[in-house]
Design an enzyme around this catalytic site. Sequence first.
Site, PDB file in Angstrom:
ATOM      1  N   ASN A   1      40.727  36.998  47.166  1.00  0.00           N
ATOM      2  CA  ASN A   1      39.660  36.791  46.084  1.00  0.00           C
ATOM      3  C   ASN A   1      40.565  36.360  44.827  1.00  0.00           C
ATOM      4  O   ASN A   1      41.555  36.853  44.480  1.00  0.00           O
ATOM      5  CB  ASN A   1      39.276  38.344  45.796  1.00  0.00           C
ATOM      6  CG  ASN A   1      38.474  39.110  47.093  1.00  0.00           C
ATOM      7  OD1 ASN A   1      37.745  38.059  47.760  1.00  0.00           O
ATOM      8  ND2 ASN A   1      38.472  40.068  47.472  1.00  0.00           N
TER       9      ASN A   1
ATOM     10  N   SER B   1      39.933  42.188  41.530  1.00  0.00           N
ATOM     11  CA  SER B   1      39.834  43.186  40.892  1.00  0.00           C
ATOM     12  C   SER B   1      41.327  43.543  40.197  1.00  0.00           C
ATOM     13  O   SER B   1      41.507  44.026  39.226  1.00  0.00           O
ATOM     14  CB  SER B   1      39.205  44.526  41.451  1.00  0.00           C
ATOM     15  OG  SER B   1      40.052  44.827  42.546  1.00  0.00           O
TER      16      SER B   1
ATOM     17  N   HIS C   1      47.044  38.742  46.021  1.00  0.00           N
ATOM     18  CA  HIS C   1      47.250  39.730  47.274  1.00  0.00           C
ATOM     19  C   HIS C   1      46.546  39.024  48.401  1.00  0.00           C
ATOM     20  O   HIS C   1      45.213  38.555  47.981  1.00  0.00           O
ATOM     21  CB  HIS C   1      46.691  41.003  47.206  1.00  0.00           C
ATOM     22  CG  HIS C   1      45.493  41.148  46.321  1.00  0.00           C
ATOM     23  ND1 HIS C   1      45.308  40.902  45.040  1.00  0.00           N
ATOM     24  CD2 HIS C   1      44.320  41.369  46.852  1.00  0.00           C
ATOM     25  CE1 HIS C   1      44.175  41.220  44.606  1.00  0.00           C
ATOM     26  NE2 HIS C   1      43.541  41.357  45.571  1.00  0.00           N
TER      27      HIS C   1
HETATM   28  P1  AMP Z   1      40.592  42.697  45.079  1.00  0.00           P
HETATM   29  O1  AMP Z   1      39.344  43.337  44.723  1.00  0.00           O
HETATM   30  O2  AMP Z   1      40.550  41.373  46.061  1.00  0.00           O
HETATM   31  O3  AMP Z   1      41.298  42.578  43.766  1.00  0.00           O
HETATM   32  O4  AMP Z   1      41.132  43.699  45.980  1.00  0.00           O
HETATM   33  C1  AMP Z   1      42.131  44.761  45.441  1.00  0.00           C
HETATM   34  C2  AMP Z   1      42.277  45.684  46.438  1.00  0.00           C
HETATM   35  O5  AMP Z   1      43.263  46.534  46.198  1.00  0.00           O
HETATM   36  C3  AMP Z   1      40.913  46.508  46.742  1.00  0.00           C
HETATM   37  O6  AMP Z   1      40.535  46.576  47.929  1.00  0.00           O
HETATM   38  C4  AMP Z   1      41.509  48.007  46.464  1.00  0.00           C
HETATM   39  O7  AMP Z   1      40.997  48.979  47.271  1.00  0.00           O
HETATM   40  C5  AMP Z   1      42.730  47.846  46.549  1.00  0.00           C
HETATM   41  N1  AMP Z   1      43.678  48.886  45.879  1.00  0.00           N
HETATM   42  C6  AMP Z   1      43.706  49.231  44.419  1.00  0.00           C
HETATM   43  N2  AMP Z   1      44.570  50.137  44.126  1.00  0.00           N
HETATM   44  C7  AMP Z   1      45.203  50.062  45.238  1.00  0.00           C
HETATM   45  C8  AMP Z   1      46.494  51.286  45.502  1.00  0.00           C
HETATM   46  N3  AMP Z   1      46.986  51.796  44.753  1.00  0.00           N
HETATM   47  N4  AMP Z   1      46.948  51.319  46.847  1.00  0.00           N
HETATM   48  C9  AMP Z   1      46.256  50.707  47.655  1.00  0.00           C
HETATM   49  N5  AMP Z   1      45.147  49.723  47.582  1.00  0.00           N
HETATM   50  C10 AMP Z   1      44.626  49.504  46.247  1.00  0.00           C
END
Ligand code: AMP
Length: 115
Positions: A88, A96, A101
């Site tokens: 994303n 987010s 990632h």
């Molecule tokens: P995105 O919305 O593509 O930016 O993905 C961010 C992802 O990070 C989401 O799927 C969240 O569930 C995940 N996420 C956020 N904080 C953590 C954390 N501390 N450990 C593992 N995953 C996380």
Amino acid sequence: MADCIFCKIAQKEIPSQLVYEDEQVVAFKDLEPQAPVHVLIIPKKHVESIMALKAEDKDLVSHILIEVIPQLAKELQVDEKGFRVVANTGDEGGQSVKHLHFHLLGGRSMQWPPG
Ligand code: AMP
């Protein structure tokens, strides 16, 4: 980078369920899994998104796509049935966390179009 949650995970300043680590990359289980297999693959160095990648990052991106993701797909046993890789990017892309990632999702049939 200060205040970047994924930098803190990469530096082990906050805990995560690591599934892979090498000099350049870590992978860990997503906190809110959207599929039976849902891991995030990140560079250790802070890069905001695909849009912030530079020519000098070619080896890093190749390493993630050619080596890390296929190896993880095998280890997580989604290589044969298939899986989805998502990066994303930006606000309308649904990013987010502003640290590059790659989501690796599998273990169920994926739908298209995504939401
Ligand atoms: P995105 O919305 O593509 O930016 O993905 C961010 C992802 O990070 C989401 O799927 C969240 O569930 C995940 N996420 C956020 N904080 C953590 C954390 N501390 N450990 C593992 N995953 C996380």
